[in-house]
Scaffold this active site. Structure first.
Site, PDB file in Angstrom:
ATOM      1  N   ASP A 111       0.849  -1.179   0.000  1.00 58.10           N
ATOM      2  CA  ASP A 111       0.000   0.000   0.000  1.00 58.10           C
ATOM      3  C   ASP A 111       0.890   1.236   0.000  1.00 58.10           C
ATOM      4  OD1 ASP A 111      -2.395   1.456   0.105  1.00 58.10           O
ATOM      5  OD2 ASP A 111      -2.357   1.551   2.285  1.00 58.10           O
ATOM      6  N   ASN A 146      -9.557  -3.345  -6.354  1.00 53.03           N
ATOM      7  CA  ASN A 146      -8.692  -2.558  -7.225  1.00 53.03           C
ATOM      8  C   ASN A 146      -9.203  -2.460  -8.663  1.00 53.03           C
ATOM      9  OD1 ASN A 146      -5.621  -3.639  -5.604  1.00 53.03           O
ATOM     10  ND2 ASN A 146      -6.844  -1.824  -5.226  1.00 53.03           N
TER      11      ASN A 146
END
Length: 177
Positions: free
Chosen positions: A16, A64
């Site tokens: 991340d 995503n």
């Protein structure tokens, strides 16, 4: 949390911050992803060198897919390029690479790249790199429940052990850290 490195068998990483890093450094978002892949490979190899046997990395979640089309396309191509570029590094270190997650809706060229790296490293036993790709915990639970219903006798007592056999990560030990 384990007290010694010998107790740490399975380390999980959530990748991340690549977009945030790129923005902070005045770079396009895709450069953050490219740099993140390089850094991740180096970190994973160092973790294996420290004696950890399994490294799981959450690299692309089912959520995503909601990102900008250009970014998703770049990430799919990055998977292909990274598997080609880093395959020899993992083979030299005797690391088995597996992909944990749904194979549904993955572009054919990405699926081929995944299959290639898994096949090329399937006999390696120096450690396991589990890439959580097209992975979502709700999706995994739903998939496991569907597989359990399809494959088990209705009279079976469903417990944690039985259910775990149907998870994507069934072959992996529990995450320590």
């Amino acid at each position: 949390m384990p007290n010694t490195k010998n107790e740490l068998k399975h380390l999980a990483l959530i990748l991340d911050g690549n977009r945030r890093w790129a923005k902070q450094n005045g770079l396009p978002v895709i450069e953050g992803h490219r740099k993140g892949a390089e850094v991740f490979k180096d970190i994973a190899l160092q973790i294996f060198d420290k004696g950890v046997k399994v490294v799981s990395a959450y690299v692309f979640s089912t959520e995503n897919w909601q990102r900008a089309k250009e970014e998703v396309s770049f990430l799919m191509n990055l998977v292909i390029k990274a598997t080609e570029k880093y395959l020899d590094d993992f083979k030299k270190k005797n690391i088995k690479v597996i992909v944990v997650g749904s194979r549904d809706n993955i572009p054919d060229n990405v699926s081929l790249a995944i299959n290639k790296v898994e096949t090329a490293t399937k006999s390696n036993n120096g450690g396991t790199l589990a890439l959580c790709f097209n992975y979502g915990c709700k999706e995994e639970i739903l998939h496991a429940a569907q597989q359990l219903i399809q494959n088990e006798d209705r009279s079976i007592n469903v417990n944690e052990t039985v259910f775990e056999r149907y998870l994507y990560s069934a072959e992996l030990p529990p995450i320590d850290l």
